[in-house]
Design an enzyme around this catalytic site. Sequence first.
Site, PDB file in Angstrom:
ATOM      1  CB  THR A   1      -0.933   0.009   1.233  1.00 55.53           C
ATOM      2  OG1 THR A   1      -1.735  -1.164   1.213  1.00 55.53           O
ATOM      3  CG2 THR A   1      -1.829   1.226   1.232  1.00 55.53           C
TER       4      THR A   1
ATOM      5  CB  THR B   1      -0.221  -3.342   6.473  1.00 58.04           C
ATOM      6  OG1 THR B   1      -1.457  -3.302   5.742  1.00 58.04           O
ATOM      7  CG2 THR B   1       0.467  -1.985   6.360  1.00 58.04           C
ATOM      8  CG  ASP B   2      -3.315  -7.293   3.786  1.00 52.90           C
ATOM      9  OD1 ASP B   2      -3.731  -6.456   4.610  1.00 52.90           O
ATOM     10  OD2 ASP B   2      -3.848  -7.475   2.684  1.00 52.90           O
TER      11      ASP B   2
ATOM     12  CE  LYS C   1      -3.684  -4.668   8.466  1.00 56.51           C
ATOM     13  NZ  LYS C   1      -3.684  -4.702   6.992  1.00 56.51           N
TER      14      LYS C   1
ATOM     15  CD  GLU D   1     -10.623 -27.181  28.165  1.00 55.92           C
ATOM     16  OE1 GLU D   1     -11.523 -27.979  27.837  1.00 55.92           O
ATOM     17  OE2 GLU D   1     -10.670 -25.952  27.920  1.00 55.92           O
TER      18      GLU D   1
END
Length: 356
Positions: free
Chosen positions: A40, A119-120, A192, A313
Amino acid sequence: MKKISFYASNFLVVMLLVASTIVTGQTKLPNIVILATGGTIAGAGASATGSAYTSGQVKIDAMIDAVPNIRQLANLKGEQVANVGSQDMSVKVWLDVANRINTLLASKDVDGIVITHGTDTQEETAYFLNLVVKSDKPVVLTGSMRPSTALSAEGPLNLYNAVAVAASPKSKGYGVMVAMNDEIHSAHSVKKMMTTPVQTFQSPEEGMIGSVVFGEVDFFHKPHGLHTTSSEFSIDGVKSLPRVDILYACADSSPDLVDLMVKAGAKGIVIAGVGDGNMNAGTLEAVKKATKAGVAVVRASRVPLGAVLIKGEIVDADYGTVSADELNPQKARILLMLSLLKDRSREDLQRVFIEY
């Protein structure tokens, strides 16, 4: 007399050099290489106020030239090593970038690296590099949430600050970092957290490791875990990584998804489990079958915060599984891929996930 004359003449030379530096206002700037991968920060859209844009439209030299005073921080050289939106980031690009970084930082003429990145998957690339870069020189990732054509695009200031971090002598030994929104985060802890706001990158468990405000760098604490020069992982001669898939657990998950991953050739599986890395009974039995067949299975959690207990668990020793500790599923996948470059016992895999 000759000895006195020798010291006097050398003192005069030093004083002349100091005076020259003061008069010219020049100091030796660090050498920083900026590796561009698209994203971006290099994106462009038709409208300054619209949300639609295309990644990777602005090349790195134009990005550098668009940032006022950035060349006062360091001697800069840009390289376009990839040009993708980070949703299309790949293992091949990771290996290419990591090898290029190791080559550059081995030179005495390079003092640090900045990587522009979407950024993803930025946190994943940062964590991968944190494990395989073999230098204590700074490596800093940055990007933006708004494309270059957007109103109040934050990319130029993020790039300026990232260069400042890479150029700062304070940054040595901190591993790979992410510099966004005036904050410095470690590759291990950064996540993120939001879809589109500029404050998306956070380290909610351990906090940011420092701040950088208009180029002023300050560190608060060291990053967590082994990294870079202390890491046991190497990509020398590595052309690909073992396949590791992620299974997202939910109510009434289909156990046959585990079988399908194994059949497709997965050498490892990360379970993005519910709660404390949990899964339903059918999936747990499919996992036990997979580990007995030699597939490494790591239990992470889809929950944003908290470590997965080794004896909760689910007791990992009973099923042949490994706890991801506090790593989220996407980072656990990276650590497992690198770990599977060699044969390891379940106990050794667990050690790795605790230490890194």
